[in-house]
Design a protein around this motif. Structure first.
Motif, PDB file in Angstrom:
ATOM      1  N   VAL A  28       0.865  -1.183   0.000  1.00  0.00           N
ATOM      2  CA  VAL A  28       0.000   0.000   0.000  1.00  0.00           C
ATOM      3  C   VAL A  28       0.901   1.233   0.000  1.00  0.00           C
ATOM      4  CG1 VAL A  28      -1.838   1.228   1.216  1.00  0.00           C
ATOM      5  CG2 VAL A  28      -1.756  -1.279   1.265  1.00  0.00           C
ATOM      6  N   TYR A  29       1.089   1.802  -1.192  1.00  0.00           N
ATOM      7  CA  TYR A  29       1.914   3.009  -1.322  1.00  0.00           C
ATOM      8  C   TYR A  29       1.070   4.224  -1.690  1.00  0.00           C
ATOM      9  CZ  TYR A  29       5.857  -0.191  -1.289  1.00  0.00           C
ATOM     10  OH  TYR A  29       6.768  -1.144  -0.938  1.00  0.00           O
ATOM     11  N   ASN A  30      -0.239   4.109  -1.621  1.00  0.00           N
ATOM     12  CA  ASN A  30      -1.098   5.236  -1.965  1.00  0.00           C
ATOM     13  C   ASN A  30      -1.429   6.106  -0.748  1.00  0.00           C
ATOM     14  OD1 ASN A  30      -2.613   2.635  -1.556  1.00  0.00           O
ATOM     15  ND2 ASN A  30      -4.267   4.079  -1.255  1.00  0.00           N
ATOM     16  N   HIS A  31      -1.350   5.548   0.450  1.00  0.00           N
ATOM     17  CA  HIS A  31      -1.627   6.298   1.670  1.00  0.00           C
ATOM     18  C   HIS A  31      -0.948   5.583   2.832  1.00  0.00           C
ATOM     19  CE1 HIS A  31      -4.525   3.042   2.086  1.00  0.00           C
ATOM     20  NE2 HIS A  31      -4.614   3.345   3.371  1.00  0.00           N
ATOM     21  N   THR A  32      -0.957   6.233   3.992  1.00  0.00           N
ATOM     22  CA  THR A  32      -0.429   5.595   5.196  1.00  0.00           C
ATOM     23  C   THR A  32      -1.523   5.644   6.269  1.00  0.00           C
ATOM     24  OG1 THR A  32       0.455   7.607   6.189  1.00  0.00           O
ATOM     25  CG2 THR A  32       1.896   6.430   4.641  1.00  0.00           C
ATOM     26  N   GLY A  33      -1.225   5.161   7.434  1.00  0.00           N
ATOM     27  CA  GLY A  33      -2.206   5.114   8.505  1.00  0.00           C
ATOM     28  C   GLY A  33      -2.439   6.441   9.204  1.00  0.00           C
ATOM     29  N   GLU A  34      -1.810   7.507   8.735  1.00  0.00           N
ATOM     30  CA  GLU A  34      -1.933   8.780   9.441  1.00  0.00           C
ATOM     31  C   GLU A  34      -3.309   9.405   9.307  1.00  0.00           C
ATOM     32  OE1 GLU A  34       1.366  11.119  10.292  1.00  0.00           O
ATOM     33  OE2 GLU A  34       2.608  10.154   8.794  1.00  0.00           O
ATOM     34  N   GLY A  35      -4.014   9.145   8.235  1.00  0.00           N
ATOM     35  CA  GLY A  35      -5.349   9.715   8.071  1.00  0.00           C
ATOM     36  C   GLY A  35      -5.319  11.211   7.848  1.00  0.00           C
ATOM     37  N   GLY A  36      -6.472  11.836   7.950  1.00  0.00           N
ATOM     38  CA  GLY A  36      -6.586  13.264   7.696  1.00  0.00           C
ATOM     39  C   GLY A  36      -6.752  14.069   8.972  1.00  0.00           C
ATOM     40  N   ALA A  37      -7.253  15.273   8.795  1.00  0.00           N
ATOM     41  CA  ALA A  37      -7.484  16.169   9.939  1.00  0.00           C
ATOM     42  C   ALA A  37      -8.570  15.588  10.836  1.00  0.00           C
ATOM     43  CB  ALA A  37      -7.898  17.544   9.435  1.00  0.00           C
ATOM     44  N   TRP A  38      -8.485  15.874  12.106  1.00  0.00           N
ATOM     45  CA  TRP A  38      -9.493  15.396  13.056  1.00  0.00           C
ATOM     46  C   TRP A  38     -10.857  15.996  12.749  1.00  0.00           C
ATOM     47  CZ3 TRP A  38      -7.060  15.380  18.620  1.00  0.00           C
ATOM     48  CH2 TRP A  38      -6.010  14.454  18.651  1.00  0.00           C
ATOM     49  N   ILE A  39     -10.853  17.264  12.347  1.00  0.00           N
ATOM     50  CA  ILE A  39     -12.085  17.954  11.978  1.00  0.00           C
ATOM     51  C   ILE A  39     -11.923  18.408  10.538  1.00  0.00           C
ATOM     52  CG2 ILE A  39     -13.595  19.921  12.456  1.00  0.00           C
ATOM     53  CD1 ILE A  39     -12.461  19.839  15.359  1.00  0.00           C
ATOM     54  N   ASN A  40     -12.851  18.040   9.676  1.00  0.00           N
ATOM     55  CA  ASN A  40     -12.759  18.381   8.264  1.00  0.00           C
ATOM     56  C   ASN A  40     -12.585  19.890   8.083  1.00  0.00           C
ATOM     57  OD1 ASN A  40     -12.708  17.907   5.546  1.00  0.00           O
ATOM     58  ND2 ASN A  40     -14.916  17.830   5.307  1.00  0.00           N
ATOM     59  N   GLY A  41     -11.547  20.267   7.325  1.00  0.00           N
ATOM     60  CA  GLY A  41     -11.283  21.678   7.071  1.00  0.00           C
ATOM     61  C   GLY A  41     -10.408  22.359   8.107  1.00  0.00           C
ATOM     62  N   ASP A  42     -10.060  21.682   9.184  1.00  0.00           N
ATOM     63  CA  ASP A  42      -9.222  22.253  10.242  1.00  0.00           C
ATOM     64  C   ASP A  42      -7.812  21.691  10.081  1.00  0.00           C
ATOM     65  OD1 ASP A  42      -7.951  23.124  12.521  1.00  0.00           O
ATOM     66  OD2 ASP A  42      -9.207  21.983  13.912  1.00  0.00           O
ATOM     67  N   SER A  43      -6.882  22.534   9.685  1.00  0.00           N
ATOM     68  CA  SER A  43      -5.516  22.061   9.444  1.00  0.00           C
ATOM     69  C   SER A  43      -4.660  22.054  10.707  1.00  0.00           C
ATOM     70  CB  SER A  43      -4.837  22.918   8.373  1.00  0.00           C
ATOM     71  OG  SER A  43      -4.737  24.255   8.821  1.00  0.00           O
ATOM     72  N   SER A  44      -5.214  22.389  11.855  1.00  0.00           N
ATOM     73  CA  SER A  44      -4.411  22.506  13.065  1.00  0.00           C
ATOM     74  C   SER A  44      -4.272  21.210  13.849  1.00  0.00           C
ATOM     75  CB  SER A  44      -5.000  23.590  13.984  1.00  0.00           C
ATOM     76  OG  SER A  44      -6.273  23.181  14.467  1.00  0.00           O
ATOM     77  N   THR A  45      -5.120  20.203  13.577  1.00  0.00           N
ATOM     78  CA  THR A  45      -5.065  18.986  14.379  1.00  0.00           C
ATOM     79  C   THR A  45      -5.074  17.746  13.489  1.00  0.00           C
ATOM     80  OG1 THR A  45      -6.341  20.161  16.056  1.00  0.00           O
ATOM     81  CG2 THR A  45      -6.057  17.795  16.363  1.00  0.00           C
ATOM     82  N   TYR A  46      -3.921  17.098  13.414  1.00  0.00           N
ATOM     83  CA  TYR A  46      -3.741  15.880  12.636  1.00  0.00           C
ATOM     84  C   TYR A  46      -3.091  14.816  13.519  1.00  0.00           C
ATOM     85  CZ  TYR A  46      -4.548  17.915   7.997  1.00  0.00           C
ATOM     86  OH  TYR A  46      -5.102  18.479   6.889  1.00  0.00           O
ATOM     87  N   ASN A  47      -3.288  13.572  13.170  1.00  0.00           N
ATOM     88  CA  ASN A  47      -2.507  12.501  13.788  1.00  0.00           C
ATOM     89  C   ASN A  47      -1.095  12.560  13.229  1.00  0.00           C
ATOM     90  OD1 ASN A  47      -4.654  11.369  15.229  1.00  0.00           O
ATOM     91  ND2 ASN A  47      -5.295  10.171  13.464  1.00  0.00           N
ATOM     92  N   LEU A  48      -0.104  12.270  14.048  1.00  0.00           N
ATOM     93  CA  LEU A  48       1.286  12.197  13.604  1.00  0.00           C
ATOM     94  C   LEU A  48       1.844  10.841  13.996  1.00  0.00           C
ATOM     95  CD1 LEU A  48       2.733  15.680  14.621  1.00  0.00           C
ATOM     96  CD2 LEU A  48       2.188  14.887  12.335  1.00  0.00           C
ATOM     97  N   TYR A  49       1.912   9.937  13.040  1.00  0.00           N
ATOM     98  CA  TYR A  49       2.463   8.618  13.309  1.00  0.00           C
ATOM     99  C   TYR A  49       3.852   8.443  12.718  1.00  0.00           C
ATOM    100  CZ  TYR A  49      -2.302   7.329  14.614  1.00  0.00           C
ATOM    101  OH  TYR A  49      -3.534   7.270  15.192  1.00  0.00           O
ATOM    102  N   SER A  50       4.090   9.009  11.556  1.00  0.00           N
ATOM    103  CA  SER A  50       5.391   8.764  10.932  1.00  0.00           C
ATOM    104  C   SER A  50       5.805   9.895  10.010  1.00  0.00           C
ATOM    105  CB  SER A  50       5.385   7.425  10.186  1.00  0.00           C
ATOM    106  OG  SER A  50       4.394   7.410   9.180  1.00  0.00           O
ATOM    107  N   TRP A  51       5.522   9.793   8.724  1.00  0.00           N
ATOM    108  CA  TRP A  51       6.092  10.682   7.713  1.00  0.00           C
ATOM    109  C   TRP A  51       5.611  12.121   7.835  1.00  0.00           C
ATOM    110  CZ3 TRP A  51       9.801   7.802   6.822  1.00  0.00           C
ATOM    111  CH2 TRP A  51       9.651   6.429   6.649  1.00  0.00           C
ATOM    112  N   ARG A  52       4.375  12.348   8.243  1.00  0.00           N
ATOM    113  CA  ARG A  52       3.863  13.717   8.367  1.00  0.00           C
ATOM    114  C   ARG A  52       4.722  14.514   9.352  1.00  0.00           C
ATOM    115  NH1 ARG A  52      -1.592  13.065   9.137  1.00  0.00           N
ATOM    116  NH2 ARG A  52      -1.884  13.367   6.931  1.00  0.00           N
ATOM    117  N   GLY A  53       5.171  13.879  10.408  1.00  0.00           N
ATOM    118  CA  GLY A  53       5.993  14.570  11.393  1.00  0.00           C
ATOM    119  C   GLY A  53       7.403  14.853  10.913  1.00  0.00           C
TER     120      GLY A  53
END
Length: 192
Positions: A28-53
């Motif tokens: 699976v190279y199309n996405h990772t387990g990090e998912g999106g924003a906790w609230i749709n449209g809010d860029s301030s709160t995301y999960n950080l598991y690996s690459w995003r951080g």
């Protein structure tokens, strides 16, 4: 042979090979387990598991303003398969599975993302673009001969949900015949 799970996996692959069975793994190279924003449209709160951080814009496709994940797969932000550094992660892991662990082939989940040519703010599948991950995989890995030996076989799940990501039949190069498994609708891209 290695220790622990690596040793066990290699022993499993050898046991299958001894019985004449090829080993394919689903990658699976199309996405990772990090998912999106906790609230749709809010860029301030995301999960950080690996690459995003580490480097969000290198490893993920983002909107034009770089504030939100770009998602046309329906399973979270797209992995940035256009970026050469992100591509290196794909290539290095495939090489490890093939060379070190002895895997014969790969089934690529939502494989049209590998053919994306747009890094941020859009999605454009182009099977002919030399800079996409799809063609880098094809160019850097040889097809495994029918009788066995070195190389890999590839199977692509040819769709996602947005843009021009629905690519049933779209992985074949112009003028070439390919094999479409109609039961699963995966396209064997080893026929490039």
């Amino acid at each position: 042979m290695g220790r622990g799970p690596t040793k066990e996996f290699k022993a499993m692959v050898k046991a299958f090979h001894d019985k004449g069975i090829k080993v394919f793994i689903d990658v699976v190279y199309n996405h990772t387990g990090e998912g999106g924003a906790w609230i749709n449209g809010d860029s301030s709160t995301y999960n950080l598991y690996s690459w995003r951080g580490l480097d969000n814009s290198t490893y993920y496709s983002l909107t034009n303003d770089r504030q939100h994940s770009w998602d046309n797969t329906g399973v979270g932000g797209n992995y940035n398969t256009v970026n050469p550094i992100a591509q290196d992660l794909i290539i290095d892991s495939l090489e490890y599975w093939q060379t070190t662990l002895g895997v014969d082939g790969f089934r690529f989940d939502l494989a049209s993302v590998l053919g994306n040519t747009c890094e941020h703010g859009c999605f454009n599948f182009d099977k002919m673009a030399s800079n996409n991950a799809l063609n880098r995989i094809i160019n850097e890995f040889t097809e495994r001969p029918t009788w066995g030996g070195q190389g890999s076989d590839f199977i692509a799940e040819p769709w996602a949900i947005g843009g021009n990501s629905y690519q049933v039949g779209g992985f074949l190069r112009d003028g070439q015949n390919g094999t479409v498994n109609t039961a699963t609708r995966y396209v064997k891209i080893k026929t490039f």
